[in-house]
Design an enzyme around this catalytic site. Structure first.
Site, short mmCIF file in Angstrom:
data_model
loop_
_atom_site.label_atom_id
_atom_site.label_comp_id
_atom_site.label_asym_id
_atom_site.label_seq_id
_atom_site.Cartn_x
_atom_site.Cartn_y
_atom_site.Cartn_z
N CYS A 92 12.64 3.41 75.79
CA CYS A 92 13.67 2.70 76.56
C CYS A 92 14.11 3.62 77.68
O CYS A 92 14.55 4.75 77.43
CB CYS A 92 14.85 2.34 75.65
SG CYS A 92 16.29 1.71 76.54
N CYS A 253 18.28 -2.47 81.80
CA CYS A 253 17.04 -2.07 81.13
C CYS A 253 16.33 -1.11 82.05
O CYS A 253 15.99 -1.48 83.19
CB CYS A 253 16.17 -3.29 80.83
SG CYS A 253 14.53 -2.88 80.16
#
Length: 315
Positions: A92, A253
């Site tokens: 991530c 994100c």
């Protein structure tokens, strides 16, 4: 490694542009980090609430660690990342920065000593402290070499600008999307304007065709044009919303921001900027295209709380 049972679990809460995580210090790999426990910790009503759970664990304690250490023996710490639904994820981009801030808090990395090498399921990532982007009010920024990226559809997708069709609730008609791989899968589609972006309903997962075998993150973008930086170089800007597989819509994100910038740059063609500011609901990050097919993500990371969680109360 031998898992141990405990009734209390010490955790830290952090976020990068409001993409938020529960962070665990489990250097020796003693915790049984089950999918159920991840879901309970990430639950926004019954737990602490988060888009995902990140565990600090010694790289040697995970099967995936062997390849990491073979690539980079200095990558002592592994970012074991789980989505809010308990599923294991490759990595991530926002989480890497928060992970680095957490290692600083734990005394396991000093930014003054130089670059941090850490392990992920998408390979070794390298983090450093960088100056905050001009005009943005964050205190500390970290930059991460996100590694190599590519367009799974190859030259044909680059030429046509798409290799998928995406249907989004609240958006009229299916739209063409461009797949971008950053160690995890993304599909980016452009919308007409910010009103259409605001009207998209991401409470439901977009439908992507052909169906990705392992799920996919979907980024909705509106290009906002280009400006000149103080040094005279071009800087692009794009606004984005994202639906993450295994999570739903998130405030940001990191890999998605990279995918968004890379897709818009591909659509813009020759002469497009190599540096992009990506505005997400939780703030702004900077994406820079690097030599050798790499891409860098820079942005803030904040640790906001620590807590002792009564695990018996989660069940």
């Amino acid at each position: 490694m031998t898992a141990v049972a405990t009734s209390m679990l010490h955790v830290t809460k952090g976020h990068g542009t409001q993409n938020d995580f529960v962070l665990l210090d489990d250097r020796q790999g003693a915790l049984d980090l089950s999918a159920d426990l991840v879901r309970e910790l990430a639950d926004r009503r019954g737990g602490l609430g988060a888009d995902g759970v990140i565990r600090v664990i010694g790289t040697q304690h995970l099967p995936e660690g062997a390849a990491v250490l073979a690539e980079e023996p200095r990558a002592r710490w592994f970012m074991d990342y789980r989505n809010a639904d308990g599923s294991v994820a490759e990595m991530c981009g926002n989480g890497v920065r928060v992970f680095a801030a957490f290692l600083e808090r734990l005394g396991l990395w000093d930014a003054a000593d130089g670059e941090l090498a850490l392990g992920t399921r998408a390979g070794v990532k390298r983090v450093r402290r960088v100056p905050v982007q001009a005009g943005i009010g964050d205190d500390v920024w970290y930059a991460v070499d996100m590694g190599r990226w590519f367009l799974p559809g190859g030259d044909e997708a680059a030429g046509t600008g798409s290799d998928a069709v995406v249907t989004v609730a609240g958006v009229d008609d299916a739209r063409p999307g461009l797949s971008v791989d950053l160690g995890n899968p993304h599909v980016v589609l452009a919308l007409q304007d910010e009103d259409e972006l605001t009207g998209a309903d991401l409470t439901r997962a977009p439908v992507v065709s052909p169906v990705p075998p392992n799920g996919v993150n979907v980024e909705l973008v509106v290009p906002l044009g280009e400006d000149r930086a103080p040094d005279g170089s071009l800087v692009g800007r794009v606004r984005m919303r994202v639906h993450e597989r295994g999570v739903g819509e998130t405030r940001s994100c990191g890999t998605g921001a990279c995918a968004a910038a890379l897709a818009v740059r591909s659509w813009a063609g020759a002469g497009a900027p190599d540096v992009w500011l990506v505005d997400v609901p939780g703030g702004t990050v900077r994406v820079s295209v690097l030599p050798g097919g790499h891409v860098e993500l820079a942005g803030p990371a904040l640790l906001v709380a620590t807590a002792d969680v009564d695990l018996s109360a989660l069940r």
